[in-house]
Design a protein around this motif. Structure first.
Motif, mmCIF file in Angstrom:
data_model
loop_
_atom_site.group_PDB
_atom_site.id
_atom_site.type_symbol
_atom_site.label_atom_id
_atom_site.label_comp_id
_atom_site.label_asym_id
_atom_site.label_seq_id
_atom_site.Cartn_x
_atom_site.Cartn_y
_atom_site.Cartn_z
ATOM 1 N N LEU A 46 15.430 0.285 4.879
ATOM 2 C CA LEU A 46 15.667 -1.056 5.414
ATOM 3 C C LEU A 46 14.429 -1.921 5.237
ATOM 4 O O LEU A 46 14.507 -3.145 5.287
ATOM 5 N N TRP A 47 13.294 -1.282 5.059
ATOM 6 C CA TRP A 47 12.059 -1.977 4.720
ATOM 7 C C TRP A 47 11.215 -1.019 3.894
ATOM 8 O O TRP A 47 11.467 0.188 3.866
ATOM 9 N N SER A 48 10.243 -1.557 3.184
ATOM 10 C CA SER A 48 9.371 -0.724 2.360
ATOM 11 C C SER A 48 7.929 -1.188 2.491
ATOM 12 O O SER A 48 7.660 -2.313 2.889
ATOM 13 N N LEU A 49 7.029 -0.301 2.162
ATOM 14 C CA LEU A 49 5.595 -0.525 2.331
ATOM 15 C C LEU A 49 4.854 -0.221 1.042
ATOM 16 O O LEU A 49 5.021 0.858 0.473
ATOM 17 N N ASP A 50 4.088 -1.180 0.561
ATOM 18 C CA ASP A 50 3.199 -0.984 -0.593
ATOM 19 C C ASP A 50 1.771 -1.181 -0.110
ATOM 20 O O ASP A 50 1.443 -2.250 0.409
ATOM 21 N N VAL A 51 0.957 -0.168 -0.274
ATOM 22 C CA VAL A 51 -0.431 -0.253 0.160
ATOM 23 C C VAL A 51 -1.315 -0.410 -1.067
ATOM 24 O O VAL A 51 -1.234 0.393 -2.004
ATOM 25 N N ILE A 52 -2.124 -1.449 -1.062
ATOM 26 C CA ILE A 52 -2.990 -1.776 -2.199
ATOM 27 C C ILE A 52 -4.435 -1.544 -1.796
ATOM 28 O O ILE A 52 -4.919 -2.132 -0.830
ATOM 29 N N ASN A 53 -5.109 -0.689 -2.552
ATOM 30 C CA ASN A 53 -6.517 -0.403 -2.298
ATOM 31 C C ASN A 53 -7.367 -1.522 -2.909
ATOM 32 O O ASN A 53 -7.406 -1.676 -4.136
#
Length: 196
Positions: free
Chosen positions: A44-51
């Motif tokens: 239902l939601w997504s997470l992208d983590v950028i270093n």
């Protein structure tokens, strides 16, 4: 997957949040638990983590520097942040109206339920986590990035603030909370506290 879950997946788009941070290992953290964690597993939601260090210009992956106007401490460098933000904006028709970029900073506007409701109606958010003494102001001005704060206190960085903001917003996305009507009576939904 149940029929209801299939129906949900086909009727809504997945809300996406991108987090620019020096500590990607802090995510998803608390966000993989409880209602918000279940919603993450259901897409239902997504997470992208950028270093942020991936956008540094040197072999040492330097992301901090002295404030341009002088002063004590270090700030996140404008050129490195500009590179990271420009990279995100260059991908797949990024639209600021549908996908705001927010800098998490103690000097920002205080986050509230009304903001969470507004963010939940967007396609997603990009959150830039502050560290050190904050951001080089030039990058915020260049990209016209507003700052948001959890309150008048200092924490080590924006990662915990990002998780709180994400949790608060994701709860308002359709189908995350079982009974959507319960959200209407929650504290701050109409500007006031809920009854005892």
């Amino acid at each position: 997957m149940t029929e209801e879950e299939k129906d949900i997946r086909h009727t809504i788009h997945s809300w996406n949040v991108k987090v620019i941070t020096l500590f990607p290992e802090m995510f998803p953290g608390t966000l993989e638990h409880s209602l918000v964690g279940k919603a993450l597993k259901k897409n239902l939601w997504s997470l992208d983590v950028i270093n942020l260090r991936e956008f540094a210009f040197d072999d040492r992956k330097t992301v901090d520097g002295c404030p341009a106007g002088g002063g004590a401490g270090l700030v996140l460098r404008a050129d490195v942040l500009d590179r990271a933000i420009s990279h995100l904006e260059s991908r797949s028709n990024y639209n600021r109206q549908e996908w705001p970029i927010i800098a998490l900073s103690p000097r920002g506007k205080i986050f509230n339920q009304e903001m969470a409701a507004g963010f939940s109606k967007c396609r997603g958010l990009t959150l830039v986590c502050g560290r050190y003494e904050g951001f080089d102001e030039r990058v915020l001005e260049l990209h016209q990035i507003p700052e948001i704060s959890l309150g008048d206190f200092i924490i080590s960085g924006g990662e915990i603030a990002a998780q709180a903001l994400i949790d608060s917003t994701v709860r308002l996305i359709p189908h995350v909370v079982g009974n959507q009507n319960s959200l209407l009576e929650e504290s701050f939904s109409a500007g006031l506290l809920e009854y005892p």
